[in-house]
Design a protein around this motif. Structure first.
Motif, PDB file in Angstrom:
ATOM      1  N   ASN A  21      32.831  71.713  14.513  1.00  0.00           N
ATOM      2  CA  ASN A  21      31.775  71.436  15.486  1.00  0.00           C
ATOM      3  C   ASN A  21      30.397  71.474  14.832  1.00  0.00           C
ATOM      4  O   ASN A  21      29.520  70.670  15.168  1.00  0.00           O
ATOM      5  CB  ASN A  21      31.835  72.438  16.640  1.00  0.00           C
ATOM      6  CG  ASN A  21      33.088  72.287  17.456  1.00  0.00           C
ATOM      7  OD1 ASN A  21      33.664  71.213  17.529  1.00  0.00           O
ATOM      8  ND2 ASN A  21      33.521  73.368  18.071  1.00  0.00           N
ATOM      9  N   VAL A  24      29.917  68.219  12.845  1.00  0.00           N
ATOM     10  CA  VAL A  24      29.619  67.101  13.732  1.00  0.00           C
ATOM     11  C   VAL A  24      28.178  67.197  14.250  1.00  0.00           C
ATOM     12  O   VAL A  24      27.446  66.198  14.278  1.00  0.00           O
ATOM     13  CB  VAL A  24      30.628  67.054  14.902  1.00  0.00           C
ATOM     14  CG1 VAL A  24      30.207  66.057  15.951  1.00  0.00           C
ATOM     15  CG2 VAL A  24      32.009  66.721  14.383  1.00  0.00           C
ATOM     16  N   ALA A  25      27.745  68.392  14.633  1.00  0.00           N
ATOM     17  CA  ALA A  25      26.389  68.567  15.157  1.00  0.00           C
ATOM     18  C   ALA A  25      25.340  68.233  14.092  1.00  0.00           C
ATOM     19  O   ALA A  25      24.352  67.540  14.379  1.00  0.00           O
ATOM     20  CB  ALA A  25      26.205  69.995  15.650  1.00  0.00           C
ATOM     21  N   ASN A  27      25.785  66.289  11.557  1.00  0.00           N
ATOM     22  CA  ASN A  27      25.825  64.853  11.295  1.00  0.00           C
ATOM     23  C   ASN A  27      24.917  64.101  12.258  1.00  0.00           C
ATOM     24  O   ASN A  27      24.272  63.126  11.878  1.00  0.00           O
ATOM     25  CB  ASN A  27      27.250  64.325  11.389  1.00  0.00           C
ATOM     26  CG  ASN A  27      28.014  64.482  10.112  1.00  0.00           C
ATOM     27  OD1 ASN A  27      27.436  64.425   9.030  1.00  0.00           O
ATOM     28  ND2 ASN A  27      29.304  64.689  10.223  1.00  0.00           N
ATOM     29  N   PHE A  28      24.862  64.549  13.514  1.00  0.00           N
ATOM     30  CA  PHE A  28      23.938  63.926  14.458  1.00  0.00           C
ATOM     31  C   PHE A  28      22.483  64.177  14.065  1.00  0.00           C
ATOM     32  O   PHE A  28      21.631  63.301  14.215  1.00  0.00           O
ATOM     33  CB  PHE A  28      24.192  64.411  15.884  1.00  0.00           C
ATOM     34  CG  PHE A  28      25.407  63.808  16.508  1.00  0.00           C
ATOM     35  CD1 PHE A  28      25.532  62.439  16.652  1.00  0.00           C
ATOM     36  CD2 PHE A  28      26.448  64.608  16.942  1.00  0.00           C
ATOM     37  CE1 PHE A  28      26.653  61.864  17.217  1.00  0.00           C
ATOM     38  CE2 PHE A  28      27.580  64.064  17.523  1.00  0.00           C
ATOM     39  CZ  PHE A  28      27.682  62.682  17.657  1.00  0.00           C
ATOM     40  N   VAL A  29      22.194  65.372  13.530  1.00  0.00           N
ATOM     41  CA  VAL A  29      20.841  65.652  13.033  1.00  0.00           C
ATOM     42  C   VAL A  29      20.526  64.731  11.861  1.00  0.00           C
ATOM     43  O   VAL A  29      19.410  64.203  11.752  1.00  0.00           O
ATOM     44  CB  VAL A  29      20.709  67.139  12.633  1.00  0.00           C
ATOM     45  CG1 VAL A  29      19.371  67.410  11.971  1.00  0.00           C
ATOM     46  CG2 VAL A  29      20.888  68.033  13.848  1.00  0.00           C
ATOM     47  N   ILE A  31      21.795  61.721  11.323  1.00  0.00           N
ATOM     48  CA  ILE A  31      21.600  60.370  11.868  1.00  0.00           C
ATOM     49  C   ILE A  31      20.215  60.237  12.492  1.00  0.00           C
ATOM     50  O   ILE A  31      19.536  59.222  12.320  1.00  0.00           O
ATOM     51  CB  ILE A  31      22.709  60.035  12.878  1.00  0.00           C
ATOM     52  CG1 ILE A  31      24.041  59.859  12.152  1.00  0.00           C
ATOM     53  CG2 ILE A  31      22.375  58.791  13.690  1.00  0.00           C
ATOM     54  CD1 ILE A  31      25.234  59.789  13.068  1.00  0.00           C
ATOM     55  N   LEU A  32      19.786  61.269  13.209  1.00  0.00           N
ATOM     56  CA  LEU A  32      18.448  61.253  13.805  1.00  0.00           C
ATOM     57  C   LEU A  32      17.361  61.207  12.729  1.00  0.00           C
ATOM     58  O   LEU A  32      16.385  60.463  12.842  1.00  0.00           O
ATOM     59  CB  LEU A  32      18.266  62.466  14.705  1.00  0.00           C
ATOM     60  CG  LEU A  32      16.962  62.573  15.470  1.00  0.00           C
ATOM     61  CD1 LEU A  32      16.829  61.418  16.456  1.00  0.00           C
ATOM     62  CD2 LEU A  32      16.893  63.895  16.193  1.00  0.00           C
ATOM     63  N   SER A  34      17.690  59.997   9.669  1.00  0.00           N
ATOM     64  CA  SER A  34      17.694  58.685   9.018  1.00  0.00           C
ATOM     65  C   SER A  34      17.081  57.624   9.912  1.00  0.00           C
ATOM     66  O   SER A  34      16.411  56.710   9.434  1.00  0.00           O
ATOM     67  CB  SER A  34      19.110  58.297   8.610  1.00  0.00           C
ATOM     68  OG  SER A  34      19.915  58.140   9.753  1.00  0.00           O
ATOM     69  N   THR A  35      17.280  57.741  11.215  1.00  0.00           N
ATOM     70  CA  THR A  35      16.656  56.796  12.140  1.00  0.00           C
ATOM     71  C   THR A  35      15.141  56.919  12.091  1.00  0.00           C
ATOM     72  O   THR A  35      14.430  55.908  12.076  1.00  0.00           O
ATOM     73  CB  THR A  35      17.167  57.041  13.569  1.00  0.00           C
ATOM     74  OG1 THR A  35      18.586  56.923  13.577  1.00  0.00           O
ATOM     75  CG2 THR A  35      16.568  56.049  14.538  1.00  0.00           C
ATOM     76  N   SER A  56      19.735  69.253   7.763  1.00  0.00           N
ATOM     77  CA  SER A  56      21.164  68.940   7.684  1.00  0.00           C
ATOM     78  C   SER A  56      21.709  69.166   6.273  1.00  0.00           C
ATOM     79  O   SER A  56      22.842  69.634   6.116  1.00  0.00           O
ATOM     80  CB  SER A  56      21.432  67.521   8.159  1.00  0.00           C
ATOM     81  OG  SER A  56      20.745  66.600   7.350  1.00  0.00           O
TER      82      SER A  56
END
Length: 71
Positions: A21, A24-25, A27-29, A31-32, A34-35, A56
């Motif tokens: 978990n 995964v959490a 990884n969302f950080v 992605i945010l 990199s965006t 991250s």
């Protein structure tokens, strides 16, 4: 480097929620972050994106070895 220090410091406490978990959490950080780095051209948004990358990356240095040892 400040984001990596914070990510490494606080990710150990989050491991009680489960290693998968946490991966995964964070990884969302990632992605945010990199965006923010890719699509925004203002300096303060780029700095926020780099800070999120650092958080991250620091968390992954703590979580990944523990996950690999578990697997």
């Amino acid at each position: 480097m400040g984001g990596a220090a914070l990510g490494a410091l606080f990710s150990g406490a989050l491991l009680s929620k489960g290693r998968w978990n946490c991966l995964v959490a964070f990884n969302f950080v990632l992605i945010l972050g990199s965006t923010c780095t890719i699509f925004f051209d203002q300096l303060w948004l780029l700095c926020i994106g780099r800070f999120l990358f650092g958080i991250s990356a620091g968390a992954f240095t703590v979580i990944c070895p523990k996950y690999i040892a578990e697997v």
